[in-house]
Design a protein around this motif. Sequence first.
Motif, PDB file in Angstrom:
ATOM      1  N   GLY A  69      -7.744   9.117   4.246  1.00  0.00           N
ATOM      2  CA  GLY A  69      -8.388   8.397   3.152  1.00  0.00           C
ATOM      3  C   GLY A  69      -9.822   8.840   2.935  1.00  0.00           C
ATOM      4  O   GLY A  69     -10.257   9.014   1.794  1.00  0.00           O
ATOM      5  N   TYR A 116       0.792  -1.224   0.000  1.00  0.00           N
ATOM      6  CA  TYR A 116       0.000   0.000   0.000  1.00  0.00           C
ATOM      7  C   TYR A 116       0.830   1.282   0.000  1.00  0.00           C
ATOM      8  O   TYR A 116       0.465   2.230  -0.707  1.00  0.00           O
ATOM      9  N   CYS A 142      -5.912   3.407  -0.844  1.00  0.00           N
ATOM     10  CA  CYS A 142      -4.611   3.030  -0.242  1.00  0.00           C
ATOM     11  C   CYS A 142      -4.460   3.629   1.143  1.00  0.00           C
ATOM     12  O   CYS A 142      -3.984   2.962   2.066  1.00  0.00           O
ATOM     13  N   GLN A 143      -4.853   4.876   1.295  1.00  0.00           N
ATOM     14  CA  GLN A 143      -4.739   5.521   2.600  1.00  0.00           C
ATOM     15  C   GLN A 143      -5.593   4.798   3.638  1.00  0.00           C
ATOM     16  O   GLN A 143      -5.162   4.602   4.775  1.00  0.00           O
ATOM     17  N   TRP A 168      -8.190   5.822  -5.981  1.00  0.00           N
ATOM     18  CA  TRP A 168      -7.250   4.765  -5.596  1.00  0.00           C
ATOM     19  C   TRP A 168      -6.314   5.232  -4.487  1.00  0.00           C
ATOM     20  O   TRP A 168      -5.959   4.444  -3.608  1.00  0.00           O
ATOM     21  N   LEU A 169      -5.922   6.505  -4.498  1.00  0.00           N
ATOM     22  CA  LEU A 169      -5.086   7.017  -3.417  1.00  0.00           C
ATOM     23  C   LEU A 169      -5.845   6.959  -2.095  1.00  0.00           C
ATOM     24  O   LEU A 169      -5.302   6.542  -1.074  1.00  0.00           O
ATOM     25  N   ALA A 215       0.356   3.962  -2.940  1.00  0.00           N
ATOM     26  CA  ALA A 215      -0.041   5.349  -2.652  1.00  0.00           C
ATOM     27  C   ALA A 215       0.911   6.339  -3.322  1.00  0.00           C
ATOM     28  O   ALA A 215       0.465   7.356  -3.881  1.00  0.00           O
ATOM     29  N   GLY A 218      -0.133   8.961  -6.150  1.00  0.00           N
ATOM     30  CA  GLY A 218       0.244  10.359  -5.971  1.00  0.00           C
ATOM     31  C   GLY A 218       0.949  10.906  -7.203  1.00  0.00           C
ATOM     32  O   GLY A 218       0.723  12.053  -7.610  1.00  0.00           O
ATOM     33  N   GLU A 246      -3.962   1.526   4.523  1.00  0.00           N
ATOM     34  CA  GLU A 246      -2.784   1.735   5.366  1.00  0.00           C
ATOM     35  C   GLU A 246      -3.166   2.103   6.796  1.00  0.00           C
ATOM     36  O   GLU A 246      -2.306   2.192   7.659  1.00  0.00           O
TER      37      GLU A 246
END
Length: 151
Positions: free
Chosen positions: A93, A56, A83-84, A79-80, A60, A64, A87
């Motif tokens: 997120g 992840y 991932c947040q 998608w970012l 991320a 980014g 994580e």
Amino acid sequence: MQHDTLELLISIGHYARVHRRFDEARYLFGRLALLYPRRAFPYLGLGLIELDRANYPSAALLFGRALEAVPDSVLARAWLGVCQVLEGHYALGARMLMTVADSDQPGATSMAAAFLKLPECAPFAAARVAQVEPTAASLSTIERLTIRNGY
């Protein structure tokens, strides 16, 4: 590069990724990133490879980079945000996913909505809605009467 050829290469990269041929997919998307450094799709492909591998933090970073290349990329934001959340950065997120919630891209919007409903994200999403929607106590008497009477 011809549009049809580019679409085919992207499809091949995703096909390799889905079939867990990560080295081949990484190679292909890496070469596409060299050819198209100011486009989001190569970084999205590379990020999805890392997401599939449950890496992840790397995913991320790649999402980014997609946002750096194309700041208004709804898919990169979605998608970012995912991932947040994965994580454990739920507030961060949720904030990112809320920027996607009203987009005109159904796939990104439905993914954002699904993650915002997770128990870990729900308090942050609810806090945002509470900030946007005024409560009855914060309204003046005339505003409450107007709302109550439907005017």
